[in-house]
Structure formats: structure tokens, C-alpha cells
Design an enzyme around this catalytic site. Structure first.
Site, PDB file in Angstrom:
ATOM      1  N   GLU A  51      10.656  73.404  40.233  1.00 49.33           N
ATOM      2  CA  GLU A  51      11.789  72.624  39.714  1.00 49.33           C
ATOM      3  C   GLU A  51      13.086  73.297  40.125  1.00 49.33           C
ATOM      4  O   GLU A  51      13.311  74.469  39.814  1.00 49.33           O
ATOM      5  CB  GLU A  51      11.681  72.517  38.185  1.00 49.33           C
TER       6      GLU A  51
ATOM      7  N   GLY B  53      12.746  69.552  31.870  1.00 45.90           N
ATOM      8  CA  GLY B  53      13.275  68.412  31.113  1.00 45.90           C
ATOM      9  C   GLY B  53      13.694  67.264  31.997  1.00 45.90           C
ATOM     10  O   GLY B  53      13.651  66.105  31.583  1.00 45.90           O
ATOM     11  N   GLY B  54      14.141  67.572  33.213  1.00 45.12           N
ATOM     12  CA  GLY B  54      14.523  66.515  34.141  1.00 45.12           C
ATOM     13  C   GLY B  54      15.731  65.720  33.680  1.00 45.12           C
ATOM     14  O   GLY B  54      16.445  66.085  32.735  1.00 45.12           O
TER      15      GLY B  54
ATOM     16  N   LYS C  27      21.422  59.424  23.738  1.00 52.11           N
ATOM     17  CA  LYS C  27      21.050  58.966  22.400  1.00 52.11           C
ATOM     18  C   LYS C  27      21.723  59.809  21.327  1.00 52.11           C
ATOM     19  O   LYS C  27      22.048  59.318  20.243  1.00 52.11           O
ATOM     20  CB  LYS C  27      19.532  59.010  22.225  1.00 52.11           C
TER      21      LYS C  27
ATOM     22  N   GLU D 165      30.796  42.913  35.907  1.00 47.52           N
ATOM     23  CA  GLU D 165      29.436  42.673  36.385  1.00 47.52           C
ATOM     24  C   GLU D 165      29.484  41.579  37.457  1.00 47.52           C
ATOM     25  O   GLU D 165      30.068  40.514  37.235  1.00 47.52           O
ATOM     26  CB  GLU D 165      28.539  42.244  35.224  1.00 47.52           C
TER      27      GLU D 165
ATOM     28  N   ALA E 259      27.863  52.368  37.144  1.00 50.46           N
ATOM     29  CA  ALA E 259      26.511  52.288  36.583  1.00 50.46           C
ATOM     30  C   ALA E 259      25.803  51.083  37.194  1.00 50.46           C
ATOM     31  O   ALA E 259      25.542  50.086  36.516  1.00 50.46           O
ATOM     32  CB  ALA E 259      26.574  52.178  35.060  1.00 50.46           C
TER      33      ALA E 259
ATOM     34  N   ARG F  80      19.787  53.080  39.683  1.00 49.91           N
ATOM     35  CA  ARG F  80      19.309  54.387  40.094  1.00 49.91           C
ATOM     36  C   ARG F  80      18.433  54.227  41.338  1.00 49.91           C
ATOM     37  O   ARG F  80      17.910  53.143  41.600  1.00 49.91           O
ATOM     38  CB  ARG F  80      18.510  55.060  38.964  1.00 49.91           C
TER      39      ARG F  80
ATOM     40  N   HIS G  17       7.246  45.992   2.275  1.00 54.74           N
ATOM     41  CA  HIS G  17       8.435  45.179   1.980  1.00 54.74           C
ATOM     42  C   HIS G  17       9.354  45.968   1.041  1.00 54.74           C
ATOM     43  O   HIS G  17       8.866  46.660   0.146  1.00 54.74           O
ATOM     44  CB  HIS G  17       8.004  43.877   1.302  1.00 54.74           C
TER      45      HIS G  17
END
Length: 492
Positions: free
Chosen positions: A32, A38-39, A50, A206, A272, A275, A447
Site C-alpha cells: 500500500e 483504509g484506502g 459521514k 448538472e 464531482a 470516479r 412500533h
């Protein structure tokens, strides 16, 4: 230096393959070049994004408490250095844990850039003292798990850090006053959500006629409504970016399209637009492995390439480029190395967009079924009928099932709403196990929860959902109500 198995890449596919192989008794080396395991997912992708989305959501919840519940706090003040440090601590903690796990399993980790000299030899470049003197590593089998990179069109690469890819955006150098996101996919929308809640004035452009075109349109509608408000009506569809340039320490953007036309300046721009597999520079041309024009390495269902010594998993092995796909492919590849009869033959691979609200889906979508000419029935449970959703003030959500009209098997599922990414796993299991709508309907769900909307959606298929009125289902009846004939909802 020789090893029976070398894993090229230490991301979620690579370390999963190495650890599983070690558990099965194989001697394993990971090569690596990052210096950390972890990449992309852990170091500059899934996990840090996140973590930041969590912060963004809490800020938004404070605003909702003030608006809907009369609970007032002081105005949010973001200490960017502390925020950045916390994000880095999360990354460091998880990466350090992986390092310890590799050590406990006796997996050798070499920090180096590797390329194939031939089908059984890697050339290693770097300063790691564990690199052999002749800088070669021979092997019996190699699993390639080198992942992917953010795509940066040459026209947008103007040599300024004010034009960022996803890695640059996650570095969180500052909170720009204005940010343009080029691309309406999940990466752009997630990062746009983060920066908008931190205080940036975010716009999205977009080139196509919608955001998240891979997702079901019924799921996208509530999200697009939310983002239109969050981004203050600055989502420009059917619009291209003609050029980027630096002017007065800002990025000048030329727009071309009906959504927006002309020139505007931004403090930062996030590109963005997707990839691409990280297959260049690996020396794969010196092996029998076949690389497609898009840069993917061709594999069979056992993750083997055309070269008997080389396997490939994860992003480099084809779409979808998802960490959880890579980790499952890792187990298949190792089993193939061990000579076991194995294939990667999943019925579905869940996808999640961690915006607010979240989107999640698995299996076939309604649009895909229509394009394939496949007969389906659709069962939708609106969260406006969910007591838990009403209590949370999040009634914009829905749970949608795609069913086979003859067998009543679950073929697909889509969810939009808070926690959709956690809720979708039940649907993935149902599809993988060949469950029918009745299996979901007759499974007792707690519930009040959002998870019970999966049960409720299957009940709408039979016309027996307690909280909504819909005529009882008959085989000859259409599954979807006619336009303007939506089910009536009532929640006590």
C-alpha cells in the site's frame, strides 16, 4: 522476497482480503503506497464525509427545534480547526485499529508503489526499510485492489486549490462564502449538504436533466425539494460548465444552458463528476490481465482475471464502485485462491446517498423494470402515515417495494427519509433470500419505528395496511393507484 499471496492496495477490499486470507492460514503481504491502511473510503471518502454529514445534520436539527418545537439555542459557531481535528481523529483511530489487526494476524504491510514486471513479480518503489534490496516481490497469487480516483476533466484542472475534487473538499481548509458543485451525483450532493449547513452559499450545476439519475425518481423528489431550499433554489439542470478561470482570487465559471447562462465567480468549486478506476501505472500490460477502455480490469465471477496469477476486486473490477461490494468480493477472491468453488453472485448490492433525507435502494428499480419491459407491481407506504415519522417531523419519506406480480417475490426496494441507509439492509436480505411480500408483512416489527414501514409497504400490496385506506388487492387489479387516486392516510 517471495509470498504466496500479495494484496495490492490496503482499502476496504484489500485489507478485507488480506485479513480473511490470513485467518485461513495463508502467508500474506499487503503493498500500500499510502502508508496507512483504509484506502479512499476511510482516509478521504466514506468515513470522513459521514463524520462531517453528522455535524451538518445536528446543525440542521437545531434549526428544526427552533422552527417546529420552540426550543432555541444560540447561533451555531463553527471552529474550523477543531472540526478538522475531530475528523482527522476519527480517521486516525480507525486506521490505527487496522494496523493493529494486521499485526495480530501476522500480515506484512509494505509501504511502496508497486507495478507488475510480469505475471508473478512486482517492482516496489519507496523508502520503506522492509522493501527487499533488489526491490522486487515475487508471488504465487496477487489480488489487485487499487480502488479508484476522483475524475478531474482537463478543462477544469486550472492548477489552483480553489478548484477541488472530493479529497480537497474533505480537507476542509476553510468554509467558503460561495461554493459551486459541478455534478449532481451523490458525492457532490453530500459535500454540498455539508458546506451549506456549515454556512456556505452552495450552488449545483448538472449537465443532465436531473440529479441522482441512477435513483428512483419517487425517492429523489423529496430530496430535491429539500436541497432546493437548502441551496436557495440554485440547482441548475441541463447546464454545462464551459470553462473555469482565476479572477481576483476567485474562480470564474462560464455557464452554458437554459438553467443558467453567463459568467459568475465563486470562492471555491468542487468538481464531482465521478470516479475512475486506479489502473494506470500498474504495469498490467506486462501481464495477461485485460483492461477495458474505461480502465476496469476484466474479471470472471470468481474475481479472476485472464492471468491465472492475478485477481481483481473492488472499484478496479467494475461498477458499482462501493466499499461494501469490494469487501464481499474480497472473500470470494480469497476462496478462489484457496481453490474453493466460489462466485460473486449477489442478488443485489445496496446503494446509499447520505444526504438529508437519505436515499437508499437495492435490487431492480421501477425505471429499470420499465426499460427492460418487465412486469412488476409497486407497493408504496408514505411516511405521512408513520407515527414515528410524524413524531420526528419527517413525513416526507416513503418506502417503496418492487414485486413480481406472479410470485409476489421482492425484486427491489427504495427508501427515502432519515436513516434510509440503515433500513435498506432488511430489503437486501429479503431479496437475497427470495422472500415474498407476505414474509415481510408477517414479520413482527417493533412500533413505533421507521423500520416497520417495510412491513407496512408489503401490507399495502395486499390492501391490508392499518394506517392507510386502499381497496383490497385483487390479482387482476393494477398495483399502482390511478393518477389522482392516492391512498388515504390516517395515523392516530
Amino acid at each position: 522476497m517471495h509470498t504466496p499471496l500479495v494484496v495490492l492496495g490496503g482499502g476496504p477490499g484489500g485489507y478485507a482480503a488480506a485479513f480473511f486470507a490470513a485467518d485461513e492460514g495463508l502467508e500474506v503481504v499487503i503493498v500500500e503506497q499510502e502508508g496507512k491502511l483504509g484506502g479512499t473510503c476511510l482516509l478521504r471518502g466514506c468515513i470522513p464525509s459521514k463524520a462531517l454529514l453528522h455535524v451538518a445534520r445536528v446543525i440542521k436539527e437545531v434549526d428544526e427545534l427552533k422552527k417546529d418545537w420552540g426550543v432555541t439555542f444560540g447561533d451555531a459557531k463553527v471552529e474550523i480547526d477543531t472540526l478538522r481535528a475531530r475528523k482527522e481523529k476519527v480517521i486516525s483511530s480507525l486506521s490505527g485499529g487496522l494496523k493493529q489487526l494486521a499485526k495480530r494476524r501476522n500480515v506484512t504491510v509494505i509501504t511502496a508503489k508497486a507495478s507488475f514486471e510480469n505475471s508473478t513479480t512486482l517492482k516496489l518503489e519507496g523508502d520503506d526499510p522492509s522493501i527487499p534490496e533488489d526491490r522486487t516481490l515475487t508471488f504465487d497469487q496477487c489480488i489487485v485492489a487499487t480502488g479508484s480516483l476522483p475524475a478531474m476533466p482537463a478543462a477544469f484542472d486550472i492548477g489552483s486549490d480553489r478548484v477541488m475534487d472530493s479529497t480537497g473538499a474533505l480537507a476542509l481548509k476553510d468554509i467558503p462564502e460561495s461554493l459551486l458543485v459541478i455534478g449532481g451525483g451523490y458525492i457532490g450532493l453530500e459535500m454540498g449538504t455539508v458546506y451549506a449547513n456549515l454556512g456556505s452559499k452552495v450552488s449545483v450545476v448538472e449537465a443532465l436533466d436531473g440529479i441522482l439519475l441512477a435513483a428512483d425518481r419517487d425517492l429523489v423528489k423529496p430530496l430535491q425539494k429539500h436541497l432546493t431550499a437548502l441551496f436557495e433554489d440554485r440547482i441548475y439542470l441541463n447546464t454545462k460548465v464551459g470553462s473555469l478561470g482565476l479572477r481576483d482570487n476567485k474562480v470564474e465559471v462560464a455557464f452554458e444552458g437554459p438553467g443558467k447562462f453567463g459568467v459568475e465567480r465563486y470562492d471555491r468549486v468542487l468538481v464531482a463528476v465521478g470516479r475512475k478506476p486506479n489502473s494506470r501505472g500498474l504495469g498490467l500490460e506486462n501481464t495477461k490481465a485485460v483492461v477495458t477502455p474505461r480502465g476496469f480490469v476484466e474479471v470472471d465471477k470468481s474475481m479472476r482475471t485472464a492471468d491465472p496469477h492475478i485477481l481483481a476486486i473492488g472499484d478496479i473490477a467494475g461498477d458499482p464502485m462501493l466499499a461494501h461490494k469490494a469487501s464481499h468480493e474480497a472473500r470470494v477472491a480469497v476462496e478462489a485462491v484457496l481453490g474453493k468453488p466460489t462466485t460473486f453472485d449477489k442478488q443485489c448490492i445496496p446503494a446509499v446517498v447520505f444526504t438529508d433525507p437519505e436515499l437508499a435502494w437495492c435490487g431492480i428499480t421501477e425505471q429499470e423494470a420499465k426499460q427492460a419491459g418487465r412486469a412488476i407491481e409497486v407497493a408504496v407506504y408514505p411516511w405521512a402515515a408513520s407515527g414515528k415519522a410524524i413524531a420526528l417531523g419527517r413525513t416526507e419519506g416513503l418506502t417503496k417495494l418492487i414485486l413480481d406480480p406472479e410470485t409476489e417475490r421482492v425484486l427491489g426496494c427504495g427508501i427515502v427519509g432519515p436513516g434510509a441507509g440503515d433500513l435498506i439492509s432488511e430489503a437486501a436480505l429479503a431479496i437475497e433470500m427470495g422472500c415474498e411480500a407476505r414474509d415481510l408483512a408477517e414479520t413482527v416489527h417493533p412500533h413505533p419505528t421507521l423500520s416497520e414501514t417495510m412491513m407496512n409497504a408489503s401490507e399495502t400490496f395486499f390492501g391490508t395496511a392499518t394506517e392507510i385506506y386502499k381497496p383490497k388487492r385483487h390479482k387482476e387489479a393494477e398495483a399502482k393507484p390511478a393518477e389522482g387516486n392516492s391512498p388515504e392516510t390516517a395515523t392516530p
